[in-house]
Scaffold this motif. Structure first.
Motif, PDB file in Angstrom:
ATOM      1  N   ASN A 135       0.845  -1.191   0.000  1.00 11.97           N
ATOM      2  CA  ASN A 135       0.000   0.000   0.000  1.00 11.97           C
ATOM      3  C   ASN A 135       0.882   1.242   0.000  1.00 11.97           C
ATOM      4  OD1 ASN A 135      -2.257   1.635   0.086  1.00 11.97           O
ATOM      5  ND2 ASN A 135      -2.696   1.253   2.243  1.00 11.97           N
ATOM      6  N   PRO A 136       1.618   1.510  -1.092  1.00 11.74           N
ATOM      7  CA  PRO A 136       2.574   2.625  -1.135  1.00 11.74           C
ATOM      8  C   PRO A 136       1.888   3.968  -0.927  1.00 11.74           C
ATOM      9  CG  PRO A 136       2.214   1.726  -3.333  1.00 11.74           C
ATOM     10  CD  PRO A 136       1.558   0.786  -2.380  1.00 11.74           C
ATOM     11  N   ARG A 137       2.507   4.816  -0.106  1.00  6.00           N
ATOM     12  CA  ARG A 137       1.873   6.085   0.245  1.00  6.00           C
ATOM     13  C   ARG A 137       2.891   7.031   0.879  1.00  6.00           C
ATOM     14  NH1 ARG A 137       0.694   1.972   3.659  1.00  6.00           N
ATOM     15  NH2 ARG A 137       0.817   2.302   5.922  1.00  6.00           N
ATOM     16  N   PHE A 138       2.482   8.287   1.029  1.00  9.03           N
ATOM     17  CA  PHE A 138       3.289   9.244   1.773  1.00  9.03           C
ATOM     18  C   PHE A 138       2.367  10.077   2.653  1.00  9.03           C
ATOM     19  CE2 PHE A 138       2.176  11.432  -2.149  1.00  9.03           C
ATOM     20  CZ  PHE A 138       1.960  12.758  -1.795  1.00  9.03           C
ATOM     21  N   ASP A 150      -2.254  14.431   6.593  1.00  7.13           N
ATOM     22  CA  ASP A 150      -2.868  13.735   5.463  1.00  7.13           C
ATOM     23  C   ASP A 150      -2.001  12.556   5.048  1.00  7.13           C
ATOM     24  OD1 ASP A 150      -4.738  13.180   3.529  1.00  7.13           O
ATOM     25  OD2 ASP A 150      -4.126  14.772   2.158  1.00  7.13           O
ATOM     26  N   VAL A 151      -2.624  11.553   4.484  1.00  4.12           N
ATOM     27  CA  VAL A 151      -1.921  10.436   3.877  1.00  4.12           C
ATOM     28  C   VAL A 151      -2.389  10.336   2.437  1.00  4.12           C
ATOM     29  CG1 VAL A 151      -3.639   8.799   4.770  1.00  4.12           C
ATOM     30  CG2 VAL A 151      -1.437   7.962   3.949  1.00  4.12           C
ATOM     31  N   LEU A 202       6.978  -1.309  -5.783  1.00  4.78           N
ATOM     32  CA  LEU A 202       7.273  -0.033  -5.140  1.00  4.78           C
ATOM     33  C   LEU A 202       7.799  -0.253  -3.721  1.00  4.78           C
ATOM     34  CD1 LEU A 202       4.397   2.314  -6.342  1.00  4.78           C
ATOM     35  CD2 LEU A 202       6.571   1.727  -7.427  1.00  4.78           C
ATOM     36  N   ASP A 203       9.099  -0.460  -3.633  1.00 11.26           N
ATOM     37  CA  ASP A 203       9.797  -0.504  -2.358  1.00 11.26           C
ATOM     38  C   ASP A 203      10.373   0.889  -2.131  1.00 11.26           C
ATOM     39  OD1 ASP A 203      11.270  -1.023  -0.120  1.00 11.26           O
ATOM     40  OD2 ASP A 203      12.637  -2.450  -1.045  1.00 11.26           O
ATOM     41  N   LEU A 204       9.503   1.797  -1.693  1.00  7.02           N
ATOM     42  CA  LEU A 204       9.844   3.218  -1.636  1.00  7.02           C
ATOM     43  C   LEU A 204      10.832   3.512  -0.512  1.00  7.02           C
ATOM     44  CD1 LEU A 204       6.259   4.712  -2.152  1.00  7.02           C
ATOM     45  CD2 LEU A 204       8.037   4.304  -3.878  1.00  7.02           C
ATOM     46  N   GLU A 205      11.885   4.275  -0.857  1.00  2.39           N
ATOM     47  CA  GLU A 205      12.940   4.541   0.114  1.00  2.39           C
ATOM     48  C   GLU A 205      13.242   6.022   0.318  1.00  2.39           C
ATOM     49  OE1 GLU A 205      14.134   2.441   2.058  1.00  2.39           O
ATOM     50  OE2 GLU A 205      13.642   0.509   1.167  1.00  2.39           O
ATOM     51  N   SER A 206      12.858   6.898  -0.605  1.00  4.46           N
ATOM     52  CA  SER A 206      13.165   8.315  -0.414  1.00  4.46           C
ATOM     53  C   SER A 206      12.114   9.181  -1.081  1.00  4.46           C
ATOM     54  CB  SER A 206      14.556   8.658  -0.963  1.00  4.46           C
ATOM     55  OG  SER A 206      14.573   8.616  -2.375  1.00  4.46           O
ATOM     56  N   ILE A 207      12.050  10.441  -0.633  1.00  2.00           N
ATOM     57  CA  ILE A 207      11.081  11.395  -1.141  1.00  2.00           C
ATOM     58  C   ILE A 207      11.696  12.784  -1.106  1.00  2.00           C
ATOM     59  CG2 ILE A 207      10.087  11.664   1.172  1.00  2.00           C
ATOM     60  CD1 ILE A 207       7.383  12.216  -0.124  1.00  2.00           C
ATOM     61  N   PHE A 208      11.442  13.582  -2.129  1.00  2.00           N
ATOM     62  CA  PHE A 208      11.793  15.006  -2.073  1.00  2.00           C
ATOM     63  C   PHE A 208      10.842  15.791  -2.960  1.00  2.00           C
ATOM     64  CE2 PHE A 208      14.335  13.184  -5.435  1.00  2.00           C
ATOM     65  CZ  PHE A 208      14.311  14.121  -6.457  1.00  2.00           C
ATOM     66  N   VAL A 209      10.545  16.997  -2.520  1.00  2.48           N
ATOM     67  CA  VAL A 209       9.534  17.833  -3.150  1.00  2.48           C
ATOM     68  C   VAL A 209      10.196  18.849  -4.070  1.00  2.48           C
ATOM     69  CG1 VAL A 209       7.655  19.475  -2.749  1.00  2.48           C
ATOM     70  CG2 VAL A 209       8.014  17.558  -1.159  1.00  2.48           C
TER      71      VAL A 209
END
Length: 360
Positions: A66-69, A88-89, A105-112
């Motif tokens: 359930n990939p999400r941020f 929020d999700v 989706l083995d999510l490891e990083s995020i940047f805006v």
């Protein structure tokens, strides 16, 4: 106005970082989130990357099913985190494309990306299942927009260690691209770190946001493992990166060793720099067969030395780093966050740590 003031102070502090003074890090405080917090029917956990933008902290959740941020506001008073309010999700769901369904989706990083109003993610994929790693972009609703072209060195799945590829990322200071770093060495670059010094380089790559391609790549040498073995798992790799000045980075290395229970992590933060002598290895197929110069690095902090300041003496699975607020004394802070793996491997913490950047 408050957000703009914080941004201005951040720029001033970063500028002073480039005046020749060395950065050092000092521990400020720790905050542990309850492991039962939920939002929109999902548990807050698995926090594998973080970025700060426009007054919010964005955390990516490492949940392949359930990939999400999530978006959050962190309240800090007198050098302590007083609360974390998750607002929020956002779920990554395919709409007009099948990108999410066709990729693990083995999510490891995020940047805006504030200018383009987009969010960027990296995923390790699933090498064992033949699913490639990827860096991709979405809108703020989680809708897929585009994918970046990985350099040739990261396209051969037979040369990549499972769960050891695209781990950390950072917006670039020049605002023209971003950096991505691997967790473990490619098979034809070197060996995984062990208890003696080895050739264990990981690749750090710069991507141009206009061309969607890599334009340069460098090697970063991993440290050896320093604590005696008690179990069958003894690993060390990079989990997060943050560019604080042009070609200068805070890089987090995390050692994990089984047999120590909740005390199996060693987390170290390094100051690393690309100099004129550092080798551009973008077109190098094998570092084992090539002479090269890696990034210069210097140890800033080892959490083994700070156990008395941490909950039950535990430093957990730190996987994210971003700039925190400017502190009351005018110094810039860093925010570190741990991935608790949803407690599936035993006791772990949703741990948030504030560090202070001190220039000397």
């Amino acid at each position: 106005m408050k957000v703009n003031l914080i941004f201005l102070l951040l720029i001033v502090n970063l500028y002073s970082c480039s005046t020749g003074k060395k950065n050092n890090l000092q521990f400020v405080s720790e905050f542990v989130l309850k492991d039962s917090v939920s939002l929109k029917g999902t548990i807050i956990g698995g926090l594998s990357g973080v970025d700060y933008s426009n007054g919010f902290y964005y955390f990516v959740i490492d949940d392949a099913n359930n990939p999400r941020f999530v978006k959050a506001i962190i309240n800090i008073d007198k050098r302590k985190i007083t609360s974390i309010n998750f607002k929020d999700v956002i779920f990554l769901n395919d709409s007009i494309t099948n990108f999410y369904k066709e990729n693990s989706l083995d999510l490891e990083s995020i940047f805006v990306d504030e200018e383009k109003k987009q969010i960027n993610f990296s995923t390790e994929g699933s090498i064992r299942r033949g699913s490639k790693p990827s860096i991709f972009t979405t809108d703020f609703s989680g809708n897929f927009i585009t994918e970046y072209e990985l350099p040739e060195s990261l396209q051969n799945l037979k040369n990549i260690k499972h769960n050891g590829v695209l781990e950390g990322s950072s917006k670039s200071i020049d605002k023209k691209g971003f950096w991505s770093i691997m967790e473990a060495p490619l098979k034809n670059d070197g060996v995984e770190p062990t208890f003696t010094k080895t050739q264990s380089p990981v690749r750090i790559t710069y991507y141009n946001t206009e061309t969607k391609r890599a334009t340069k790549q460098f090697a970063y040498q991993l440290e050896q493992i320093t604590k005696p073995s008690k179990g069958t798992v003894n690993l060390n790799g990079v989990t997060a990166i943050l560019e604080y000045d042009k070609n200068k980075f805070f890089i987090i290395e995390r050692t994990y060793q089984s047999g120590y229970g909740a005390y199996g992590n060693i987390v170290r933060v390094f100051d690393a720099e690309v100099t004129q002598e550092t080798s551009n290895i973008l077109n190098v197929k094998s570092l084992k067969e090539t002479s090269y110069l890696p990034l210069k690095k210097r140890l800033l902090i080892n959490f083994e030395d700070l156990k008395d300041k941490l909950t039950e003496g535990i430093i957990d699975n730190i996987e994210g780093v971003t700039f925190g607020p400017v502190l009351e004394n005018g110094n810039q802070s860093l925010l570190l966050v741990s991935d608790d793996n949803f407690q599936v491997y035993g006791k772990q913490l949703n741990q948030f740590i504030l560090l202070e950047i001190v220039r000397e």
